[in-house]
Motif scaffolding. Structure first.
Motif, PDB file in Angstrom:
ATOM      1  N   MET A 176     -15.731 -72.739  -6.417  1.00 37.11           N
ATOM      2  CA  MET A 176     -16.144 -74.081  -6.817  1.00 37.11           C
ATOM      3  C   MET A 176     -16.940 -74.762  -5.708  1.00 37.11           C
ATOM      4  SD  MET A 176     -15.505 -74.427  -9.877  1.00 37.11           S
ATOM      5  CE  MET A 176     -16.090 -76.115 -10.034  1.00 37.11           C
ATOM      6  N   ARG A 202     -24.544 -75.236  -4.630  1.00 34.42           N
ATOM      7  CA  ARG A 202     -25.728 -74.819  -5.406  1.00 34.42           C
ATOM      8  C   ARG A 202     -26.240 -75.943  -6.290  1.00 34.42           C
ATOM      9  NH1 ARG A 202     -24.343 -70.327  -8.989  1.00 34.42           N
ATOM     10  NH2 ARG A 202     -22.223 -70.060  -8.214  1.00 34.42           N
ATOM     11  N   GLN A 237     -19.969 -62.156  -5.937  1.00 40.40           N
ATOM     12  CA  GLN A 237     -20.614 -62.504  -7.218  1.00 40.40           C
ATOM     13  C   GLN A 237     -21.834 -61.617  -7.488  1.00 40.40           C
ATOM     14  OE1 GLN A 237     -21.356 -66.753  -7.280  1.00 40.40           O
ATOM     15  NE2 GLN A 237     -19.176 -67.243  -7.202  1.00 40.40           N
ATOM     16  N   GLY A 238     -22.213 -61.562  -8.757  1.00 38.44           N
ATOM     17  CA  GLY A 238     -23.417 -60.826  -9.137  1.00 38.44           C
ATOM     18  C   GLY A 238     -23.235 -59.323  -9.190  1.00 38.44           C
ATOM     19  N   LYS A 239     -21.966 -58.861  -9.165  1.00 32.97           N
ATOM     20  CA  LYS A 239     -21.716 -57.404  -9.196  1.00 32.97           C
ATOM     21  C   LYS A 239     -21.010 -56.990 -10.480  1.00 32.97           C
ATOM     22  CE  LYS A 239     -20.596 -57.403  -4.224  1.00 32.97           C
ATOM     23  NZ  LYS A 239     -19.432 -57.253  -3.349  1.00 32.97           N
ATOM     24  N   GLY A 240     -20.893 -57.911 -11.415  1.00 37.64           N
ATOM     25  CA  GLY A 240     -20.253 -57.573 -12.694  1.00 37.64           C
ATOM     26  C   GLY A 240     -18.772 -57.918 -12.772  1.00 37.64           C
ATOM     27  N   GLY A 284     -17.315 -60.890 -12.809  1.00 35.95           N
ATOM     28  CA  GLY A 284     -17.102 -61.998 -13.743  1.00 35.95           C
ATOM     29  C   GLY A 284     -17.041 -61.500 -15.174  1.00 35.95           C
ATOM     30  N   THR A 335     -18.536 -74.722 -16.618  1.00 32.89           N
ATOM     31  CA  THR A 335     -19.305 -75.380 -15.564  1.00 32.89           C
ATOM     32  C   THR A 335     -20.784 -75.146 -15.855  1.00 32.89           C
ATOM     33  OG1 THR A 335     -19.421 -73.373 -14.239  1.00 32.89           O
ATOM     34  CG2 THR A 335     -17.517 -74.813 -13.854  1.00 32.89           C
ATOM     35  N   ASP A 373     -22.660 -73.272 -14.136  1.00 34.54           N
ATOM     36  CA  ASP A 373     -23.094 -72.015 -13.527  1.00 34.54           C
ATOM     37  C   ASP A 373     -23.841 -71.166 -14.566  1.00 34.54           C
ATOM     38  OD1 ASP A 373     -23.277 -69.458 -12.374  1.00 34.54           O
ATOM     39  OD2 ASP A 373     -21.587 -69.908 -11.062  1.00 34.54           O
TER      40      ASP A 373
HETATM   41  C1  LIG Z   1     -19.347 -67.540 -13.246  1.00 35.21           C
HETATM   42  C2  LIG Z   1     -18.833 -66.434 -12.352  1.00 35.21           C
HETATM   43  C3  LIG Z   1     -17.355 -66.225 -12.609  1.00 35.21           C
HETATM   44  C4  LIG Z   1     -19.588 -65.148 -12.700  1.00 35.21           C
HETATM   45  O1  LIG Z   1     -19.091 -64.109 -11.871  1.00 35.21           O
HETATM   46  P1  LIG Z   1     -20.042 -62.911 -11.371  1.00 35.21           P
HETATM   47  O2  LIG Z   1     -19.188 -61.819 -10.911  1.00 35.21           O
HETATM   48  O3  LIG Z   1     -21.046 -63.457 -10.442  1.00 35.21           O
HETATM   49  O4  LIG Z   1     -20.737 -62.539 -12.749  1.00 35.21           O
HETATM   50  P2  LIG Z   1     -21.396 -61.159 -13.197  1.00 35.21           P
HETATM   51  O5  LIG Z   1     -21.944 -60.424 -12.011  1.00 35.21           O
HETATM   52  O6  LIG Z   1     -20.426 -60.438 -14.064  1.00 35.21           O
HETATM   53  O7  LIG Z   1     -22.584 -61.695 -14.062  1.00 35.21           O
HETATM   54  C5  LIG Z   1     -22.353 -62.375 -15.275  1.00 35.21           C
HETATM   55  C6  LIG Z   1     -23.652 -62.478 -16.049  1.00 35.21           C
HETATM   56  O8  LIG Z   1     -24.454 -63.523 -15.496  1.00 35.21           O
HETATM   57  C7  LIG Z   1     -25.735 -63.023 -15.174  1.00 35.21           C
HETATM   58  N1  LIG Z   1     -26.169 -63.806 -14.033  1.00 35.21           N
HETATM   59  C8  LIG Z   1     -25.757 -63.688 -12.752  1.00 35.21           C
HETATM   60  N2  LIG Z   1     -26.365 -64.643 -12.018  1.00 35.21           N
HETATM   61  C9  LIG Z   1     -27.144 -65.361 -12.861  1.00 35.21           C
HETATM   62  C10 LIG Z   1     -28.034 -66.466 -12.709  1.00 35.21           C
HETATM   63  N3  LIG Z   1     -28.223 -67.057 -11.537  1.00 35.21           N
HETATM   64  N4  LIG Z   1     -28.674 -66.931 -13.802  1.00 35.21           N
HETATM   65  C11 LIG Z   1     -28.463 -66.379 -15.006  1.00 35.21           C
HETATM   66  N5  LIG Z   1     -27.648 -65.322 -15.219  1.00 35.21           N
HETATM   67  C12 LIG Z   1     -27.011 -64.824 -14.140  1.00 35.21           C
HETATM   68  C13 LIG Z   1     -25.536 -61.557 -14.931  1.00 35.21           C
HETATM   69  O9  LIG Z   1     -26.718 -60.815 -15.118  1.00 35.21           O
HETATM   70  C14 LIG Z   1     -24.496 -61.233 -15.977  1.00 35.21           C
HETATM   71  O10 LIG Z   1     -25.068 -61.097 -17.263  1.00 35.21           O
HETATM   72  P3  LIG Z   1     -25.103 -59.648 -17.952  1.00 35.21           P
HETATM   73  O11 LIG Z   1     -23.669 -59.142 -17.880  1.00 35.21           O
HETATM   74  O12 LIG Z   1     -25.528 -59.934 -19.345  1.00 35.21           O
HETATM   75  O13 LIG Z   1     -26.070 -58.863 -17.129  1.00 35.21           O
HETATM   76  C15 LIG Z   1     -19.053 -66.752 -10.849  1.00 35.21           C
HETATM   77  O14 LIG Z   1     -20.430 -66.903 -10.634  1.00 35.21           O
HETATM   78  C16 LIG Z   1     -18.341 -67.969 -10.335  1.00 35.21           C
HETATM   79  O15 LIG Z   1     -17.210 -67.885  -9.843  1.00 35.21           O
HETATM   80  N6  LIG Z   1     -18.986 -69.155 -10.422  1.00 35.21           N
HETATM   81  C17 LIG Z   1     -18.402 -70.399  -9.887  1.00 35.21           C
HETATM   82  C18 LIG Z   1     -17.220 -70.867 -10.695  1.00 35.21           C
HETATM   83  C19 LIG Z   1     -17.580 -71.097 -12.133  1.00 35.21           C
HETATM   84  O16 LIG Z   1     -18.508 -71.838 -12.447  1.00 35.21           O
HETATM   85  N7  LIG Z   1     -16.824 -70.458 -13.049  1.00 35.21           N
HETATM   86  C20 LIG Z   1     -16.977 -70.645 -14.470  1.00 35.21           C
HETATM   87  C21 LIG Z   1     -15.884 -71.527 -14.935  1.00 35.21           C
HETATM   88  S1  LIG Z   1     -16.195 -72.160 -16.557  1.00 35.21           S
END
Ligand SMILES: CC(C)(COP(=O)(O)OP(=O)(O)OC[C@H]1O[C@@H](n2cnc3c(N)ncnc32)[C@H](O)[C@@H]1OP(=O)(O)O)[C@@H](O)C(=O)NCCC(=O)NCCS
Length: 282
Positions: A22, A28, A93-96, A98, A118, A120
């Motif tokens: 968060m 960001r 983050q960005g490695k799948g 999430g 959020t 994001d």
């Molecule tokens: C949201 C969050 C959990 C995603 O985790 P992550 O491990 O980075 O996500 P992933 O690597 O699995 O990517 C998820 C998807 O987003 C896409 N993605 C990653 N960064 C992105 C960006 N900047 N813009 C658009 N899409 C993006 C990826 O390509 C992926 O899509 P795909 O599976 O269709 O290719 C993480 O970024 C996070 O903790 N964010 C802050 C807290 C938050 O906002 N949580 C959500 C609560 S509602």
């Protein structure tokens, strides 16, 4: 490594990941972090521990080198599924991860599922790809001008233990699922409850609006005015959806400033017109 179930021993690390994710998101988005007081930390851990107890099948973590790197949690109440947490440590983050965590948590999803997202972009992409429809919402905030507050009648202080049954019924009439499993958790927190008898409730947390539900717009308006009046110098009203003109109207009458906020995501659960949800419990 694939997600594994979140265990009680993971709670402190899961809380750290939540805070780091968060904080990174706030940076960001150009927003400042709230203060991490011991009470805030304690309540954050209590929330994770509570959901681990009530919904262990929906609680997951990822791990690397013995440390928790991500966490997802949902709750299921009377056929309603709600995502309470999805967080990945910024350095992972960005490695799948999430996507994997969300997929694991979605295994318990029902045909009435929803998420408060959020801003994001990665989260919004994943939720839409998982079949949720995205509905942007407003936030209203600003200083409270006491001269603008109307005299509100019929709103009384409540007590979670004494008024639990009534609260449960009102929440059920709003979202189609009660809150009996969460009452004790609510009662333990620094929450204040106000009620319009049989018609609505508002929960304030440290003076901030944390949850509002009502069976009709008149009660919802009175409760929202109560929340604004009970706030300190500034008030904030989150999750005002486009079909909640009653709430937008009250906020503008109070001269709060309206702006874009986060996104409500629905998969089967219908939008609720006289309800401002709780970020942790739906
Ligand atoms: C949201 C969050 C959990 C995603 O985790 P992550 O491990 O980075 O996500 P992933 O690597 O699995 O990517 C998820 C998807 O987003 C896409 N993605 C990653 N960064 C992105 C960006 N900047 N813009 C658009 N899409 C993006 C990826 O390509 C992926 O899509 P795909 O599976 O269709 O290719 C993480 O970024 C996070 O903790 N964010 C802050 C807290 C938050 O906002 N949580 C959500 C609560 S509602």
């Amino acid at each position: 490594m694939s997600p594994r179930p979140l265990l009680p021993a993971d709670v402190p690390q899961a809380r750290d990941v939540q805070w780091a994710a968060m904080s990174d998101l706030n940076a960001r988005m150009g927003e400042t972090d709230p203060e991490l007081t011991p009470l805030v930390r304690e309540r954050g851990e209590a929330r994770i521990a509570h959901l681990q107890r009530t919904d262990p099948a929906s609680a997951w973590v990822t791990e690397w080198d013995g440390r928790v790197t991500g966490c997802s949690m949902a709750l299921v109440r009377e056929g309603m599924w709600f995502l309470s947490l999805l967080m990945v440590d910024p350095t992972h983050q960005g490695k799948g991860l999430g996507k994997e965590l969300l997929d694991a948590t979605l295994m318990t999803a029902t045909d009435r599922s929803w998420i408060l997202a959020t801003a994001d972009p990665a989260a919004l992409r994943r939720y839409q790809r998982a079949g949720f429809s995205l509905h942007p919402s407003f936030v209203a905030k600003g200083p409270v001008d006491r001269a603008l507050l109307p005299k509100v009648e019929g709103v009384c202080p409540g007590d979670f233990a004494r008024d639990g049954e009534q609260l449960d019924e009102i929440v059920r009439s709003c979202r189609g699922a009660g809150l009996t499993q969460d009452l004790e958790f609510l009662a333990e927190g620094p929450m204040q409850l106000h009620l319009v008898d049989g018609e609505g409730f508002v929960v304030l947390r440290d003076g901030m609006l944390a949850w509002l539900g009502a069976t009709n717009e008149g009660a919802a308006r009175r409760l929202l005015w109560t929340a604004i009046a009970e706030a300190g110098e500034t008030a904030e009203v989150d999750w005002l959806a486009a079909d909640q003109q009653w709430g937008i109207d009250v906020c503008l009458e109070a001269h709060l400033a309206l702006g874009w906020d986060a996104t409500l995501c629905f998969r089967g659960q219908p939008p609720i017109p006289t309800y401002l949800p709780n970020g942790a419990l739906g």
